[in-house]
Design a protein around this motif. Sequence first.
Motif, PDB file in Angstrom:
ATOM      1  N   LEU A   1     -22.487 -44.102 -14.940  1.00 14.22           N
ATOM      2  CA  LEU A   1     -21.366 -43.522 -14.217  1.00 14.22           C
ATOM      3  C   LEU A   1     -20.110 -43.618 -15.069  1.00 14.22           C
ATOM      4  O   LEU A   1     -19.922 -44.586 -15.807  1.00 14.22           O
ATOM      5  N   LYS A   2     -19.253 -42.633 -14.937  1.00  8.64           N
ATOM      6  CA  LYS A   2     -17.958 -42.613 -15.610  1.00  8.64           C
ATOM      7  C   LYS A   2     -16.872 -42.670 -14.543  1.00  8.64           C
ATOM      8  O   LYS A   2     -16.817 -41.815 -13.659  1.00  8.64           O
ATOM      9  N   VAL A   3     -16.029 -43.718 -14.601  1.00  7.81           N
ATOM     10  CA  VAL A   3     -14.971 -43.888 -13.614  1.00  7.81           C
ATOM     11  C   VAL A   3     -13.637 -43.549 -14.282  1.00  7.81           C
ATOM     12  O   VAL A   3     -13.188 -44.247 -15.195  1.00  7.81           O
ATOM     13  N   GLY A   4     -13.004 -42.469 -13.834  1.00  6.00           N
ATOM     14  CA  GLY A   4     -11.711 -42.059 -14.343  1.00  6.00           C
ATOM     15  C   GLY A   4     -10.681 -42.040 -13.234  1.00  6.00           C
ATOM     16  O   GLY A   4     -10.814 -42.726 -12.225  1.00  6.00           O
ATOM     17  N   GLY A   5      -9.650 -41.237 -13.402  1.00  2.00           N
ATOM     18  CA  GLY A   5      -8.603 -41.158 -12.390  1.00  2.00           C
ATOM     19  C   GLY A   5      -7.673 -42.347 -12.441  1.00  2.00           C
ATOM     20  O   GLY A   5      -7.548 -43.037 -13.449  1.00  2.00           O
ATOM     21  N   SER A   6      -7.028 -42.620 -11.313  1.00  2.00           N
ATOM     22  CA  SER A   6      -6.073 -43.726 -11.222  1.00  2.00           C
ATOM     23  C   SER A   6      -6.638 -44.841 -10.361  1.00  2.00           C
ATOM     24  O   SER A   6      -7.643 -44.673  -9.664  1.00  2.00           O
ATOM     25  N   LEU A   7      -5.965 -45.990 -10.407  1.00  2.00           N
ATOM     26  CA  LEU A   7      -6.406 -47.126  -9.598  1.00  2.00           C
ATOM     27  C   LEU A   7      -6.332 -46.801  -8.114  1.00  2.00           C
ATOM     28  O   LEU A   7      -7.167 -47.238  -7.328  1.00  2.00           O
ATOM     29  N   ALA A   8      -5.340 -46.017  -7.725  1.00  2.00           N
ATOM     30  CA  ALA A   8      -5.198 -45.637  -6.321  1.00  2.00           C
ATOM     31  C   ALA A   8      -6.198 -44.565  -5.908  1.00  2.00           C
ATOM     32  O   ALA A   8      -6.611 -44.494  -4.758  1.00  2.00           O
ATOM     33  N   ARG A   9      -6.603 -43.722  -6.882  1.00  6.86           N
ATOM     34  CA  ARG A   9      -7.525 -42.625  -6.561  1.00  6.86           C
ATOM     35  C   ARG A   9      -8.554 -42.487  -7.682  1.00  6.86           C
ATOM     36  O   ARG A   9      -8.499 -41.582  -8.514  1.00  6.86           O
ATOM     37  N   PRO A  10      -9.541 -43.394  -7.734  1.00  5.91           N
ATOM     38  CA  PRO A  10     -10.543 -43.327  -8.791  1.00  5.91           C
ATOM     39  C   PRO A  10     -11.446 -42.124  -8.642  1.00  5.91           C
ATOM     40  O   PRO A  10     -11.716 -41.661  -7.539  1.00  5.91           O
ATOM     41  N   ASP A  11     -11.910 -41.611  -9.775  1.00  9.43           N
ATOM     42  CA  ASP A  11     -12.790 -40.449  -9.811  1.00  9.43           C
ATOM     43  C   ASP A  11     -14.105 -40.882 -10.476  1.00  9.43           C
ATOM     44  O   ASP A  11     -14.142 -41.196 -11.650  1.00  9.43           O
ATOM     45  N   VAL A  12     -15.185 -40.912  -9.692  1.00 10.29           N
ATOM     46  CA  VAL A  12     -16.486 -41.368 -10.178  1.00 10.29           C
ATOM     47  C   VAL A  12     -17.395 -40.173 -10.381  1.00 10.29           C
ATOM     48  O   VAL A  12     -17.563 -39.342  -9.479  1.00 10.29           O
ATOM     49  N   ALA A  13     -17.981 -40.059 -11.569  1.00  6.32           N
ATOM     50  CA  ALA A  13     -18.866 -38.941 -11.896  1.00  6.32           C
ATOM     51  C   ALA A  13     -20.058 -39.466 -12.706  1.00  6.32           C
ATOM     52  O   ALA A  13     -19.960 -40.523 -13.351  1.00  6.32           O
ATOM     53  N   PRO A  14     -21.199 -38.754 -12.690  1.00  5.69           N
ATOM     54  CA  PRO A  14     -22.333 -39.167 -13.530  1.00  5.69           C
ATOM     55  C   PRO A  14     -21.923 -39.196 -14.994  1.00  5.69           C
ATOM     56  O   PRO A  14     -21.171 -38.348 -15.470  1.00  5.69           O
ATOM     57  N   GLY A  15     -22.430 -40.195 -15.707  1.00 11.54           N
ATOM     58  CA  GLY A  15     -22.146 -40.308 -17.127  1.00 11.54           C
ATOM     59  C   GLY A  15     -23.233 -39.675 -17.959  1.00 11.54           C
ATOM     60  O   GLY A  15     -24.025 -38.858 -17.464  1.00 11.54           O
ATOM     61  N   ARG A  16     -23.291 -40.061 -19.227  1.00 10.74           N
ATOM     62  CA  ARG A  16     -24.308 -39.542 -20.130  1.00 10.74           C
ATOM     63  C   ARG A  16     -25.435 -40.549 -20.269  1.00 10.74           C
ATOM     64  O   ARG A  16     -25.193 -41.724 -20.489  1.00 10.74           O
ATOM     65  N   GLY A  17     -26.636 -40.073 -20.126  1.00 13.15           N
ATOM     66  CA  GLY A  17     -27.790 -40.960 -20.268  1.00 13.15           C
ATOM     67  C   GLY A  17     -28.143 -41.161 -21.727  1.00 13.15           C
ATOM     68  O   GLY A  17     -27.279 -41.263 -22.582  1.00 13.15           O
ATOM     69  N   GLY A  18     -29.402 -41.211 -22.022  1.00 11.62           N
ATOM     70  CA  GLY A  18     -29.832 -41.416 -23.398  1.00 11.62           C
ATOM     71  C   GLY A  18     -30.675 -42.677 -23.495  1.00 11.62           C
ATOM     72  O   GLY A  18     -30.967 -43.327 -22.512  1.00 11.62           O
ATOM     73  N   SER A  19     -31.040 -43.001 -24.703  1.00 11.36           N
ATOM     74  CA  SER A  19     -31.936 -44.139 -24.916  1.00 11.36           C
ATOM     75  C   SER A  19     -31.174 -45.447 -24.812  1.00 11.36           C
ATOM     76  O   SER A  19     -29.981 -45.503 -25.088  1.00 11.36           O
TER      77      SER A  19
END
Length: 332
Positions: free
Chosen positions: A314-332
Amino acid sequence: MMDKWKERLKRLGPKLGYPVFYLFCLVIFISWTFPYEKLRDRIVTTFNAQQRTSAQPQELQIDELDSSFLTGVKMTGVRLITPPNEAGKAPSVLTIETARARISLLGLLVGNKNVSFSVDAFDGTIKGTFEDNGKSRAVDINFDGVEMARIDTISANIGFPLDGKLFGNITLDLPEGKASKGNGVIALELRELNAGTAKELTIKTPMGPFTLPRLKIGNVQINGEAKDGNLKITKVSASGGDVDVTGDGKVQMREVASDAHLDVNLKFKINDAYRTKNDKTKLLFGAPGQKDKPMLEMDPKMGKSKTSDGFYTLKVGGSLARPDVAPGRGGS
């Protein structure tokens, strides 16, 4: 020799005693007559004015501010109101039952503002110190048994409640009083953390809300080191529960804490015992040995986020007040 000291004490005693007594009476008089209501209004007005420049402005409310012993103040009915993340929802309210602060008189004599504070809230205590010498500021905060389930803003941001006790410490030095130039360390521990209510966990999926058994996360460690306003998250780990979590990343600190920018990477893996708890967990996460793709991986991005060792990223971006969570990059 003793007689000489007694004579000196008799001569100097009244000369020293009267000023000390006068100073004591002055402090008592000031504490009784100080305009605490105006101080409360100034604190609220100043904080709310600073929040106007924030991307997620919060509102501070204080019911009552009064004296606490001679050099301290006591606040009751403190509320921090955060606007909702989604239109139509009610704002989240963080409520503090009692907060006390005390300023050091010795520090004031040399031009420093040294304040110690104690907050009774969320079934635990938050204690610390704040120092301001005019050129820089320093803050040290200690968390002792703060119950996460009592903090409404957390469930509002992530979409489901968390319960568990928060312990640990945050220590920061702020050159020029700016968090964007801050240095220091954080060491936090969440003990016996669980996701969901006492019976179930409801999460959002592309197909709508999905109800699962309560998820035991276990004990979570979060460690980081800040330098020049960049907080490097060196460790995020969870163990002893239904899910294994690891992570790292960085946080760009801002003058308004809720505006801090997140850039955090997380990996999680659901343990076999939880995946086989019932038909829903098998459907969502897949039973061990199952050949068909689990429902979680029907989202192409989530499927690509899976690594060869069975973790999802998972990749967590955005701000502390409004975090934005999205799938990250997989791989080995």
